[in-house]
Design a protein around this motif. Structure first.
Motif, PDB file in Angstrom:
ATOM      1  N   ILE A 247       0.836  -1.210   0.000  1.00 13.33           N
ATOM      2  CA  ILE A 247       0.000   0.000   0.000  1.00 13.33           C
ATOM      3  C   ILE A 247       0.868   1.256   0.000  1.00 13.33           C
ATOM      4  O   ILE A 247       0.611   2.200  -0.739  1.00 13.33           O
ATOM      5  CB  ILE A 247      -0.997  -0.029   1.191  1.00 13.33           C
ATOM      6  N   SER A 371      -5.069   1.781  -0.345  1.00 11.02           N
ATOM      7  CA  SER A 371      -4.180   2.814  -0.875  1.00 11.02           C
ATOM      8  C   SER A 371      -4.916   4.146  -0.993  1.00 11.02           C
ATOM      9  O   SER A 371      -6.057   4.190  -1.474  1.00 11.02           O
ATOM     10  CB  SER A 371      -3.669   2.389  -2.255  1.00 11.02           C
TER      11      SER A 371
ATOM     12  N   ILE B 417      -4.860  -2.097  -3.498  1.00  2.65           N
ATOM     13  CA  ILE B 417      -4.017  -1.071  -4.109  1.00  2.65           C
ATOM     14  C   ILE B 417      -4.557  -0.786  -5.509  1.00  2.65           C
ATOM     15  O   ILE B 417      -5.285  -1.585  -6.087  1.00  2.65           O
ATOM     16  CB  ILE B 417      -2.530  -1.500  -4.200  1.00  2.65           C
TER      17      ILE B 417
END
Lengths: 419, 419
Positions: A247, A371, B417
């Motif tokens: 991340i 993220s 992500i």
């Protein structure tokens, strides 16, 4: 289609007048209008690229950086992409006419709260010419007229794009004054726009933190503040190593020049030795310069000492700052001090920690185990993005078309009076 | 409970700190807190009335009008009414924690848009001491701290009320700094409040058009503009005589000093001889001074010639302006020129005219066949009213508790992500 009005005020008056008919257009008419604009952009690609070449050669002569020249440059395929973006906006649902509240009072008075266009939207922005087309398309799709003030570096390109779009409006039988520019008045144009309370309903600045600060401070027109992101990721004591590494790397390197990229990592003291060696190495392998406090520096090589300024800086580059914190309270205090209230994320498997973070962090978007790059209108499923609001009034976080509307109460009665 | 901080900035910092714990209070805790405040007001009625007597005698010495003295004066029953108003706010649904959007992205990221308090609300207002208690109660119910700046005429009363409310906070174990005043800094206090961007999240001015204009122009803190109402009623060619008469009389005389009272009547030329003699007579019977253009004046006695200034004036008194218009377009043009975008109403039995009016008039509330006096949070069923917003950003029309909240996106992931 060229503009003849002599002053910024006259142009804004014309935009105001045009906004009245624009606000009454049907969904189908607005969709058709945007498709015509896309066609006109495609049909005038040579003219647009030629005007852009002027800006690019002037930019080179003025010594613009390669990055800025790249942002400024349009070729055939980039112009085609502008037209495609307009077609995408055309397909979005009409944000006007939504019934947001509906109630009948005891006396029979029927109240409805419906979404309506603002009227006239102003935008002050910097070099990228795609913003000219994006903002115009989003404004028109939501029934608003628009007054644009782009950066001087793109002025020939913007003039060509605006002329093409105004021509498409006129051809479609829509008042071309619905798209206005005050570019040719330089700083006076921007000032006139910021003082146009009553003519312009809302001003959306897009660009550097400095540009936005100027607009927020000087404008008497209500502003939707977008932008600056000093974004943090907290690595809790329980953060899994793979999530932490993946991340942080994704949030920093996937696109470092944007506002949702991470700038600072705060690591719980109890997890520093477990997490930081891998996190720092993974970042450095991808070319990231790691700035760290003394504790963080001890877990990696070539860590640059972090300064107080680093904590407050939106790098927009492959730089990241890392600090070791004592606990969640320490992390929260750091975030309160340096956050621009854009996006904050924590990596943790402790539900209590996660929920405390979600409840206590004051930001447009607060994340757990994801993220920060997801703070984006497209990712959120809005289809298009007007910008990311970092203010609390009217809109917060990624803004879609509905955020370009206001509301109006309609009351239908049969002679009701108040007793 | 007295305030010790020495500067407006220190007090606003304290309010900001207090806002963090306030924002985390449960619904039940906030309800209990407001009930404690109501009890404290009841328990300290003598102290409050005594402080008020100081203001009233100073007001008399300063030559305040009877009307202003009446607005300023508190006796035992008025203080009891303040406490009751706080209890009413306590009973309203908690506006915090509403889930306004909920979506799971394809990658599994769970997004929720929830309502959260602004943080710190500022208010600048004039003589009426009930605003001190109203705004504090509404702010606390919605989880916000509040910084107050009341009129100097009520300063002893406000100081007493604030001290009582702060005492109730402290007794309930809540940080008393959540209620702050900058009254004792005079104009510097107001200026500090208007410059407190970052410390104060939103500023709500309440009072005269001049006060609001000053705040809108000078504040760098985002403002919710409330108020001024140059309100029109249009009598269409098809307006029934009884509706026209009853609604115009109700909208003017039921409470002439408020912003939703009508100021101007625009009568379709084809209906003037049918409607105006009765409308003018009915108004005059109730003590209203009728100002009219030449055409309107021909349908009544003792009609004062209307000046250009009349059309732009919010009289707040038993005065009304009447103009004969050629048609709906003429009426709409008059409204565009003079409206403050508060409330506009038309009396008509023609559906096409009604729908055109609803669609084309740009105002917070647009009505058909109803008295403009209905523009009111209480009448709309909101339970309480923060004010009536005449701006387009964030809130428009009567504001209830939900308008004292902003939103926050919560994102719950499992290592997502962006690709």
């Amino acid at each position: 289609m060229t503009i003849t009005a002599a002053t910024p005020q006259e142009r804004m008056h014309s935009a105001r007048t045009a906004s009245r008919s624009l606000g009454l257009l049907t969904d189908a008419a607005k969709t058709a209008l945007l498709r015509s604009i896309a066609e006109a952009i495609d049909a005038n690609v040579d003219e647009i690229v030629e005007a852009n070449a002027d800006d690019v050669s002037r930019g080179r002569a003025d010594g613009l950086t390669t990055g800025l020249i790249d942002r400024l440059t349009l070729d055939g395929s980039r112009v085609a992409a502008l037209a495609t973006a307009v077609r995408d906006v055309a397909q979005l649902p009409d944000p006007v006419g939504r019934v947001l509240d509906d109630r009948v009072l005891d006396n029979g008075l029927h109240l409805q709260k419906v979404s309506v266009p603002f009227g006239v939207i102003g935008s002050i922005y910097e070099a990228r010419p795609n913003v000219t087309v994006d903002i115009a398309a989003l404004a028109l799709r939501s029934g608003n007229a628009v007054v644009l003030r782009g950066g001087s570096a793109a002025q020939s390109t913007n003039a060509a794009l605006i002329s093409v779009m105004r021509g498409a409006l006129a051809d479609a039988g829509v008042d071309p004054e619905a798209i206005q520019t005050v570019d040719d008045f330089g700083r006076d144009g921007a000032r006139a726009l910021m003082r146009a309370r009553g003519l312009v309903d809302v001003l959306v600045p897009r660009g550097s933190a400095q540009l936005i600060e100027t607009v927020v401070t000087e404008s008497s027109v209500p502003v939707i503040e977008t932008g600056a992101g000093v974004v943090h990721i907290v690595l809790d004591a329980t953060a899994p190593l793979d999530w932490a590494t993946d991340i942080v790397v994704n949030a920093k390197v996937q696109r470092p020049s944007v506002c949702n990229a991470v700038e600072t990592v705060l690591v719980h003291r109890d997890a520093a030795s477990r997490l930081l060696p891998s996190v720092i190495e993974a970042l450095q392998e991808r070319g990231v310069t790691v700035h760290g406090d003394a504790a963080a520096a001890s877990f990696g090589r070539d860590v640059v000492p972090a300064t107080d300024e680093d904590w407050a800086t939106e790098h927009m580059s492959l730089d990241i700052s890392i600090r070791v914190v004592d606990d969640l309270d320490d992390a929260l205090a750091h975030i309160r001090r340096y956050s621009t209230q854009h996006t904050e994320s924590i990596i943790t498997t402790d539900d209590d920690v996660a929920e405390r973070f979600l409840a206590e962090v004051d930001a447009a978007v607060v994340m757990v185990n994801a993220s920060t790059r997801f703070t984006d209108g497209g990712e959120f499923g809005f289809g298009a993005e007007v910008g990311i609001s970092t203010q609390k009034l009217h809109a917060r976080g990624p803004m879609g078309l509905p955020e370009l509307t206001t509301t109006k109460w309609l009351a239908r009665g049969a002679g009701q009076i108040r007793s």
